[in-house]
Design an enzyme around this catalytic site. Sequence first.
Site, mmCIF file in Angstrom:
data_model
loop_
_atom_site.group_PDB
_atom_site.id
_atom_site.type_symbol
_atom_site.label_atom_id
_atom_site.label_comp_id
_atom_site.label_asym_id
_atom_site.label_seq_id
_atom_site.Cartn_x
_atom_site.Cartn_y
_atom_site.Cartn_z
ATOM 1 N N HIS A 17 0.819 -1.208 0.066
ATOM 2 C CA HIS A 17 -0.101 -0.087 -0.114
ATOM 3 C C HIS A 17 0.869 1.295 0.165
ATOM 4 O O HIS A 17 0.487 2.278 -0.923
ATOM 5 C CB HIS A 17 -0.761 -0.059 1.287
ATOM 6 C CG HIS A 17 -2.089 -0.957 1.271
ATOM 7 N ND1 HIS A 17 -1.989 -1.696 2.448
ATOM 8 C CD2 HIS A 17 -2.887 -1.491 0.475
ATOM 9 C CE1 HIS A 17 -3.306 -2.560 2.246
ATOM 10 N NE2 HIS A 17 -3.588 -2.443 1.027
ATOM 11 N N LYS A 41 -18.677 -6.323 6.753
ATOM 12 C CA LYS A 41 -17.255 -7.197 6.885
ATOM 13 C C LYS A 41 -16.700 -7.130 8.338
ATOM 14 O O LYS A 41 -16.916 -6.066 9.048
ATOM 15 C CB LYS A 41 -16.422 -6.120 5.898
ATOM 16 C CG LYS A 41 -15.583 -7.020 4.941
ATOM 17 C CD LYS A 41 -14.769 -6.283 3.944
ATOM 18 C CE LYS A 41 -13.560 -6.713 3.674
ATOM 19 N NZ LYS A 41 -12.771 -5.765 2.548
ATOM 20 N N ARG A 90 -2.216 -6.108 -8.662
ATOM 21 C CA ARG A 90 -1.413 -7.087 -8.528
ATOM 22 C C ARG A 90 -1.229 -8.139 -9.470
ATOM 23 O O ARG A 90 -0.151 -8.707 -9.866
ATOM 24 C CB ARG A 90 -1.088 -7.785 -7.049
ATOM 25 C CG ARG A 90 -0.670 -6.878 -5.872
ATOM 26 C CD ARG A 90 -1.605 -7.454 -4.555
ATOM 27 N NE ARG A 90 -2.878 -7.169 -4.370
ATOM 28 C CZ ARG A 90 -3.567 -7.426 -3.405
ATOM 29 N NH1 ARG A 90 -3.233 -7.478 -2.452
ATOM 30 N NH2 ARG A 90 -4.782 -7.240 -3.494
ATOM 31 N N SER A 128 -3.111 -7.641 2.621
ATOM 32 C CA SER A 128 -3.517 -7.847 3.912
ATOM 33 C C SER A 128 -4.034 -9.177 4.494
ATOM 34 O O SER A 128 -3.851 -9.477 5.717
ATOM 35 C CB SER A 128 -4.506 -6.743 4.179
ATOM 36 O OG SER A 128 -4.075 -5.515 3.896
HETATM 37 P P1 ADP Z 1 -9.994 -3.731 -0.347
HETATM 38 O O1 ADP Z 1 -10.638 -4.111 0.939
HETATM 39 O O2 ADP Z 1 -10.661 -2.431 -0.635
HETATM 40 O O3 ADP Z 1 -9.408 -4.704 -1.135
HETATM 41 P P2 ADP Z 1 -7.150 -3.282 0.597
HETATM 42 O O4 ADP Z 1 -6.855 -2.759 2.028
HETATM 43 O O5 ADP Z 1 -7.000 -4.667 0.620
HETATM 44 O O6 ADP Z 1 -8.562 -2.786 0.565
HETATM 45 O O7 ADP Z 1 -6.437 -2.802 -0.751
HETATM 46 C C1 ADP Z 1 -6.461 -1.480 -1.008
HETATM 47 C C2 ADP Z 1 -5.832 -1.187 -2.235
HETATM 48 O O8 ADP Z 1 -4.292 -1.580 -2.262
HETATM 49 C C3 ADP Z 1 -6.324 -2.133 -3.451
HETATM 50 O O9 ADP Z 1 -6.447 -1.316 -4.780
HETATM 51 C C4 ADP Z 1 -5.456 -3.143 -3.662
HETATM 52 O O10 ADP Z 1 -5.370 -3.705 -4.677
HETATM 53 C C5 ADP Z 1 -4.190 -2.214 -3.093
HETATM 54 N N1 ADP Z 1 -3.226 -3.086 -2.938
HETATM 55 C C6 ADP Z 1 -2.946 -4.135 -1.635
HETATM 56 N N2 ADP Z 1 -1.898 -4.709 -1.629
HETATM 57 C C7 ADP Z 1 -1.193 -4.429 -2.577
HETATM 58 C C8 ADP Z 1 0.267 -4.612 -3.199
HETATM 59 N N3 ADP Z 1 0.882 -5.422 -2.437
HETATM 60 N N4 ADP Z 1 0.705 -3.804 -3.983
HETATM 61 C C9 ADP Z 1 -0.058 -3.089 -4.858
HETATM 62 N N5 ADP Z 1 -1.348 -2.815 -4.640
HETATM 63 C C10 ADP Z 1 -1.958 -3.118 -3.307
#
Ligand code: ADP
Length: 151
Positions: A17, A41, A90, A128
């Site tokens: 992130h 959620k 990703r 995450s």
């Molecule tokens: P959500 O619950 O909306 O999926 P996340 O916190 O999991 O929220 O992710 C938020 C954003 O960050 C999403 O666009 C996700 O694709 C991106 N993201 C998460 N991990 C990575 C990573 N390792 N590299 C690039 N983008 C990421």
Amino acid sequence: MKIAVFPGSFDPITSGHVDIVKRALPLFDKIIVAIGSNSQKSYLFDLDQRMDWLGEVFKGMERVEIGKFEGLTAHYCSEIGANYLLRGLRNASDFDYEKTISQLNSIVGDDLDTIFLISRPEFSHISSTIVREIIKGHGDARPFLPKEVKI
Ligand code: ADP
């Protein structure tokens, strides 16, 4: 002003992130990293804890703000005057999911476009979800987390 919202659960925020935010900074005047809460959620870390981590991680970055919202991301964007969403990609399953959400947001939202950054290879395995599994299994999640996130 070009304002982007980077929405997510950030449960917890990972190095993937942070990389997306840093790389997107030259594209926008301001990026708001915002935690969206969905009543359907359940989260491992509570909202206050996740907000505290965002505050710590982005403390030194002048043009990055943090925020939180309930309900539709598109409504939050129009409330705060943001015309762009920022998301990371990703892999192909991220793409399929994000494509639909982005198209919906461009209809629900008022002049709202999503800007995607492809994750750097060194971060593309980080999610995450994986971090939560490691934590639940009492493993060491530090390789995937910014140093401010002490778990
Ligand atoms: P959500 O619950 O909306 O999926 P996340 O916190 O999991 O929220 O992710 C938020 C954003 O960050 C999403 O666009 C996700 O694709 C991106 N993201 C998460 N991990 C990575 C990573 N390792 N590299 C690039 N983008 C990421």
